[in-house]
Design an enzyme around this catalytic site. Structure first.
Site, PDB file in Angstrom:
ATOM      1  N   ARG A   3       0.835  -1.432  -0.037  1.00  0.00           N
ATOM      2  CA  ARG A   3      -0.063   0.186   0.043  1.00  0.00           C
ATOM      3  C   ARG A   3       0.862   1.110  -0.137  1.00  0.00           C
ATOM      4  O   ARG A   3       1.120   1.973   1.150  1.00  0.00           O
ATOM      5  CB  ARG A   3      -0.935   0.027   1.243  1.00  0.00           C
ATOM      6  CG  ARG A   3      -2.023  -1.213   1.192  1.00  0.00           C
ATOM      7  CD  ARG A   3      -3.157  -0.921   1.874  1.00  0.00           C
ATOM      8  NE  ARG A   3      -3.984  -0.041   1.783  1.00  0.00           N
ATOM      9  CZ  ARG A   3      -4.968  -0.208   0.826  1.00  0.00           C
ATOM     10  NH1 ARG A   3      -5.247  -1.105  -0.026  1.00  0.00           N
ATOM     11  NH2 ARG A   3      -5.751   1.108   0.655  1.00  0.00           N
TER      12      ARG A   3
ATOM     13  N   CYS B 161     -25.425 -14.615  -7.429  1.00  0.00           N
ATOM     14  CA  CYS B 161     -24.874 -13.099  -7.384  1.00  0.00           C
ATOM     15  C   CYS B 161     -26.103 -12.120  -7.756  1.00  0.00           C
ATOM     16  O   CYS B 161     -27.267 -12.777  -8.024  1.00  0.00           O
ATOM     17  CB  CYS B 161     -23.615 -12.933  -8.375  1.00  0.00           C
ATOM     18  SG  CYS B 161     -22.399 -14.096  -7.760  1.00  0.00           S
TER      19      CYS B 161
ATOM     20  N   CYS C  80     -21.335  -5.809 -10.956  1.00  0.00           N
ATOM     21  CA  CYS C  80     -20.735  -6.151  -9.472  1.00  0.00           C
ATOM     22  C   CYS C  80     -19.401  -5.533  -9.611  1.00  0.00           C
ATOM     23  O   CYS C  80     -18.698  -5.148 -10.439  1.00  0.00           O
ATOM     24  CB  CYS C  80     -20.319  -7.609  -9.386  1.00  0.00           C
ATOM     25  SG  CYS C  80     -19.203  -8.092  -8.210  1.00  0.00           S
ATOM     26  N   ASP C  81     -19.121  -5.135  -8.388  1.00  0.00           N
ATOM     27  CA  ASP C  81     -17.633  -4.354  -8.259  1.00  0.00           C
ATOM     28  C   ASP C  81     -16.746  -5.031  -9.011  1.00  0.00           C
ATOM     29  O   ASP C  81     -15.620  -4.425  -9.639  1.00  0.00           O
ATOM     30  CB  ASP C  81     -17.283  -4.433  -6.884  1.00  0.00           C
ATOM     31  CG  ASP C  81     -16.192  -3.669  -6.576  1.00  0.00           C
ATOM     32  OD1 ASP C  81     -15.885  -2.544  -7.332  1.00  0.00           O
ATOM     33  OD2 ASP C  81     -15.504  -3.648  -5.332  1.00  0.00           O
TER      34      ASP C  81
ATOM     35  N   CYS D 149     -17.827 -29.058  -6.795  1.00  0.00           N
ATOM     36  CA  CYS D 149     -18.598 -28.670  -5.995  1.00  0.00           C
ATOM     37  C   CYS D 149     -19.844 -29.503  -5.824  1.00  0.00           C
ATOM     38  O   CYS D 149     -20.401 -29.492  -4.649  1.00  0.00           O
ATOM     39  CB  CYS D 149     -18.806 -27.182  -6.444  1.00  0.00           C
ATOM     40  SG  CYS D 149     -17.463 -26.182  -6.553  1.00  0.00           S
TER      41      CYS D 149
ATOM     42  N   CYS E 105     -19.587 -31.847  -3.290  1.00  0.00           N
ATOM     43  CA  CYS E 105     -19.028 -31.297  -2.018  1.00  0.00           C
ATOM     44  C   CYS E 105     -19.968 -31.153  -0.789  1.00  0.00           C
ATOM     45  O   CYS E 105     -20.930 -30.676  -0.791  1.00  0.00           O
ATOM     46  CB  CYS E 105     -18.194 -30.065  -2.280  1.00  0.00           C
ATOM     47  SG  CYS E 105     -17.462 -29.251  -0.728  1.00  0.00           S
TER      48      CYS E 105
ATOM     49  N   CYS F  34     -16.782 -16.872  -4.714  1.00  0.00           N
ATOM     50  CA  CYS F  34     -17.158 -15.777  -5.763  1.00  0.00           C
ATOM     51  C   CYS F  34     -16.594 -16.339  -6.952  1.00  0.00           C
ATOM     52  O   CYS F  34     -15.430 -16.642  -7.324  1.00  0.00           O
ATOM     53  CB  CYS F  34     -16.065 -14.700  -5.100  1.00  0.00           C
ATOM     54  SG  CYS F  34     -16.325 -13.252  -6.446  1.00  0.00           S
TER      55      CYS F  34
HETATM   56  S1  SF4 Z   1     -19.930 -13.303  -5.261  1.00  0.00           S
HETATM   57 FE1  SF4 Z   1     -18.174 -12.322  -6.301  1.00  0.00          FE
HETATM   58  S2  SF4 Z   1     -19.116 -11.896  -8.432  1.00  0.00           S
HETATM   59 FE2  SF4 Z   1     -20.834 -12.418  -7.204  1.00  0.00          FE
HETATM   60  S3  SF4 Z   1     -21.669 -10.268  -6.438  1.00  0.00           S
HETATM   61 FE3  SF4 Z   1     -20.095 -11.001  -4.654  1.00  0.00          FE
HETATM   62  S4  SF4 Z   1     -18.140 -10.124  -5.456  1.00  0.00           S
HETATM   63 FE4  SF4 Z   1     -19.400 -10.157  -7.500  1.00  0.00          FE
HETATM   64  S1  SF4 Z   2     -15.397 -26.254  -0.833  1.00  0.00           S
HETATM   65 FE1  SF4 Z   2     -16.595 -24.792  -1.990  1.00  0.00          FE
HETATM   66  S2  SF4 Z   2     -15.319 -24.203  -3.878  1.00  0.00           S
HETATM   67 FE2  SF4 Z   2     -14.465 -26.214  -2.937  1.00  0.00          FE
HETATM   68  S3  SF4 Z   2     -15.480 -27.924  -4.025  1.00  0.00           S
HETATM   69 FE3  SF4 Z   2     -16.682 -27.472  -1.988  1.00  0.00          FE
HETATM   70  S4  SF4 Z   2     -18.214 -26.128  -2.869  1.00  0.00           S
HETATM   71 FE4  SF4 Z   2     -16.676 -26.228  -4.392  1.00  0.00          FE
END
Ligand code: SF4
Ligand code: SF4
Length: 422
Positions: free
Chosen positions: A146, A275, A290-291, A331, A334, A344
């Site tokens: 920073r 999202c 989204c940002d 996932c 999982c 995200c």
């Molecule tokens: S999870 Fe990630 S992509 Fe989805 S709204 Fe939040 S910051 Fe944006």
């Molecule tokens: S921990 Fe999260 S990203 Fe990883 S396999 Fe499980 S659900 Fe998917």
């Protein structure tokens, strides 16, 4: 603008509850190595300096107030919002009052702190802006990346600005980026913020693409295994500070996860199934999904031409929202999916060789395995206390949820101002 533009509120699937506003666009008076937003200046080449006009501010505020219901929050970000000067935010507040219709309004303000002075602090306190101050920890950690434009570190100034704001009564949260260096020091970072009186902390893992090879993470990104360990150690520190069964510090990720464990929507968007629940408004009125997706593909329109609530509920924004729920095969099977939701989508773009899987998957797995049992216990305890409270309104026991978080009862108020006062 035709009058009908602000006509009666049609019921929308997604209510307008919050907007993230970038009044100075990507402009900033710092030059942090890991910043992902400075380069967005290329998207707005018509001006070298980016500032929201008073007309855009009024139009945006009028729309937000007329298209939301009861409670709405503005998150002021950048770039660096203090570049707009106090007078801009005085106008922002006056427009919120002018078009308020009895709504309660929250203002969040994310800053690097450099321009904060006593006058700013008084303003922020007067209008109860909740400040998120970017402060990565003690000097050797913060100054690693920073840097001021001169190349000098910014820590000494920022730390003083934190004190100044807190002395004026401003509520300050610490925003901490976890990078390849700071990941080694969870104890030091946590202790530093506590010693500063910054008991509300948000940790953001750093992941950017290597500018020379976009299939690789940039060198300052945090390695996933180390980030997992960081979270486990941070969790133990947080837990070690509980007093009478309630947390003495608030870590946003943990507070959010607690919401998930007790069956309430988590405040952190990364833990939601989809999202697209908020929008970003750039200095020129352009609206984005989204940002992290301020790019042409995810531009939803401009407030001059479209209603914000319609953009929030547009097919494009809904399509954006569903990207998150399109999950990698790992996932889908999982055990942590109900909590993690695949993480995200911006962190799923860099997961070679397993494309589409979240880069931080190993971090999540390590952390959930470490914390799950204790979260379950806390959730059971909270539910037991809730049951007791409903049969005994005089009880003063508090559940382990962050004092500054939205109240789990769904009132829209902060926890400390709602059930947390019982
Ligand atoms: S999870 Fe990630 S992509 Fe989805 S709204 Fe939040 S910051 Fe944006
Ligand atoms: S921990 Fe999260 S990203 Fe990883 S396999 Fe499980 S659900 Fe998917």
């Amino acid at each position: 603008m035709p009058k009908a533009f602000y006509g009666t509120i049609r019921k929308h699937a997604k209510p307008l509850q919050s907007v993230l506003v970038k009044p100075a666009g990507p402009d900033c008076n710092l030059g942090c190595t890991y910043c992902f937003y400075l380069e967005k200046a290329e998207m707005f080449p018509e001006n070298k300096i980016h500032r929201m006009s008073e007309e855009t501010l009024e139009e945006m505020t009028r729309q937000v107030m007329s298209q939301s219901e009861h409670h709405v929050s503005f998150g002021w970000q950048g770039g660096e919002p203090t570049l707009m000067g106090i007078s801009f935010f005085e106008k922002a507040v006056s427009f919120q009052q002018k078009y308020g219709r009895g709504h309660t309004v929250g203002n969040g303000f994310q800053t690097n702190g450099l321009l904060i002075d006593k006058e700013w602090a008084k303003f922020l306190n007067k209008y109860k802006f909740l400040v998120g101050l970017s402060l990565d920890g003690p000097e050797h950690i913060h100054d690693r990346y920073r840097k001021q434009r001169s190349g000098e570190g910014s820590w000494a100034k920022v730390k003083d600005k934190a004190r100044l704001m807190m002395d004026e009564g401003v509520e300050v949260n610490a925003l901490v980026v976890v990078n390849d260096y700071s990941v080694r020091f969870p104890e030091e970072i946590y202790a530093f913020h506590k010693s500063m009186g910054l008991t509300f902390q948000q940790y953001i893992p750093c992941l950017e693409k290597d500018p020379k090879d976009s299939s690789k993470p940039a060198s300052f990104s945090v390695p996933p295994e180390q980030y997992g360990e960081f979270l486990c150690r941070l969790f133990d520190l947080w837990l070690g500070d509980f007093v009478d069964g309630a947390p003495a510090t608030s870590i946003r990720l943990f507070d959010s996860l607690f919401h998930s464990y007790v069956g309430l929507p988590p405040p952190e968007c990364t833990l939601l199934k989809e999202c697209g629940v908020y929008v970003v408004i750039e200095h020129n009125g352009d609206v984005y999904a989204c940002d992290f997706f301020v790019d042409p593909e995810w531009k939803l329109g401009n407030i001059r031409d479209k209603k914000i609530i319609d953009m929030l509920n547009s097919a494009q924004q809904n399509r954006f929202g569903r990207i998150k729920s399109t999950l990698h095969s790992e996932c889908q099977k999982c055990r942590w999916l109900p909590l993690c939701r695949g993480g995200c989508p911006k962190d799923r773009l860099l997961s070679a060789p397993s494309r589409g899987l979240n880069y931080f998957c190993p971090s999540f797995k390590a952390f959930f395995s470490h914390a799950d049992e204790r979260f379950r216990w806390m959730a059971d305890e909270w539910k037991r206390q809730q049951a007791m409270m409903s049969s005994s309104p005089q009880s003063n026991k508090q559940p382990p949820v962050g004092r500054n978080d939205p109240c789990p009862c769904g009132s829209g108020l902060k926890y400390k101002k709602c059930c947390g006062r019982l």
